[in-house]
Each structure stands twice: as C-alpha cells, then as structure tokens.
Design a protein around this motif. Structure first.
Motif: not given
Length: 248
Positions: A135-153
């Motif tokens: 009933k609980m949402p599964p966690k993500v234990d794998k880092k996806i390669e190729g993701i580069h998202v910079n913080p906004v202001d």
C-alpha cells in the motif's frame, strides 16, 4: 521482554520531545490501567486501538490529537502526522502521562497518551502479521545517469537539501528535477520522485507528495515543506520528504 522493550522505546520517544511531565504511568495493550479508555481495542485486531480524530494541534515535531474510542474522548500525542479531523488512527502501545506540559503549545494536558507505532492504515486481523507494504509507494534506489537540472532562482539542489537537511527542516524550499517515478492516489496523495543529477553521499532521489499531476520524464520545479524522519507506518519511513508540494 517485549513489554520492557516497548517501554524503553516509548521512553526515548518522550525524552526527545524536550517537554516535561509530573507523573508517568506505563501502558501497553493487555496490561490493566486505571484509565478505562485503554481497556478497549479494535474489533478486528485485539492488539490495536482504533480512534477517530476530533481535534488536532500541530507543533514542529509532534501532533497532538483529541480522539474518540468507544464513546471515550481523550488526548494522544504522535510524531509529526499529516492528519485532519475525521481521520482514523490505529495504535498499539503508549505511555500515559499526567499533568503533561507542552512548552511549544504552552498548555498542560491533565492526561495524555504518548503513542508509538501509530498508523492510519487498519492493521491486519492476524496480530503478528505486518502491515501490507504494497500500500506504500516504493522507493527509488537507482541514480539515473545523464540528468543535469540546475536550480531556478531561489531554489536549491537535491544535494544541498540533503546535506543541510536540519537547516531546512520545517521550511518551504524550491527544488527542480526530472521526474523518475510517479505513484498516484496513494493515501489520497500523489507520490513523485525527482532527480537533478546531484547527490549527497547516497542521497540523490527526492520524494514529494502533492495533489498536482506530473508525468515520467517531465522537468519540473516544486515548492513544498521539508519534513524529517517522517513515518507513514508499515515499516515505511523517510529521512527526508517534501509534503504539500505545488508544481510551479
């Protein structure tokens, strides 16, 4: 031995509140007490109490609930809980505290139960069975390669959030990232995971709950409140999670 363990665990729970009480009385299901409200248990599982929330008070780390069980009204205290009036809460073990003063609320409770292991999900009928983790949402234990998202202001990275989580606890933050997992409609919330390519040790995946919708692969920016050590029951807890998030 189980009783001793339960009492020790609950004692640690109460000590962490950094609040005081004049008298402490032990309570565990199956043990007689001078409060009749604790002598009744749920019909489905004799080891659990089933109460309904009539009123609640929130503090920085704990939630105080005025509840009803078998026509009896009383106060219980649990770790920070996303609850509302009318919700059902189930618990098994607690400590009765007399003349307990909450410094943060500036209020004295004549009698209050400090509850451990509470859940909003009904327990199974078998007293030794675990709550259904599906009933609980599964966690993500794998880092996806190729993701580069910079913080906004005005935003922060996932690495910065985890590295300085104590600084951000209880505060609203803005985080951007790519959606890597979506679980909608669980506990009346949508559970979404994002990654931005940064990490603090093994912390690279950020979970947030929201009423908004997002799709796998979307690049989004969210704003929500940071909660630490959030326990949703069924043995499922988060060291850090963002709640009440809005997708901007």
């Amino acid at each position: 031995m189980r009783l001793i363990f339960a009492l020790l665990a609950c004692s640690l729970f109460i000590s962490s509140c950094q609040e005081s009480a004049k008298k402490v009385q032990s309570f565990s299901t199956g043990q007689q007490t001078d409060q009749s409200i604790n002598d009744k248990t749920t019909d489905s599982t004799p080891n659990y109490h089933h109460v309904k929330v009539k009123e609640l008070l929130q503090t920085s780390s704990y939630t105080y609930l005025f509840v009803n069980e078998n026509d009896k009204d009383f106060w219980i205290a649990v770790r920070k809980l996303d609850a509302k009036v009318g919700d059902d809460v189930y618990y098994q073990n607690a400590l009765v505290m007399k003349d307990f003063k909450s410094k943060e609320l500036d209020r004295v409770f004549e009698s209050i139960l400090f509850v451990q292991g509470n859940t909003s999900t009904p327990p199974t009928s078998h007293p030794t069975a675990k709550m259904p983790a599906k009933k609980m949402p599964p966690k993500v234990d794998k880092k996806i390669e190729g993701i580069h998202v910079n913080p906004v202001d005005g935003g922060i990275s996932i690495a910065d959030l985890f590295k300085n989580k104590e600084q951000y606890a209880g505060k609203k933050v803005i985080v951007s990232g790519k959606v890597v997992k979506v679980n909608n409609g669980i506990m009346k919330k949508n559970w979404i995971h994002i990654q931005d390519g940064t990490s603090d040790s093994d912390n690279f995946d950020l979970t947030f709950t929201t009423q908004n919708q997002a799709n796998m692969g979307d690049i989004i920016t969210i704003e929500g409140t940071v909660y630490l050590n959030k326990d949703f029951g069924a043995g499922y807890s988060y060291d850090l999670i963002i709640e009440e998030a809005i997708i901007k």
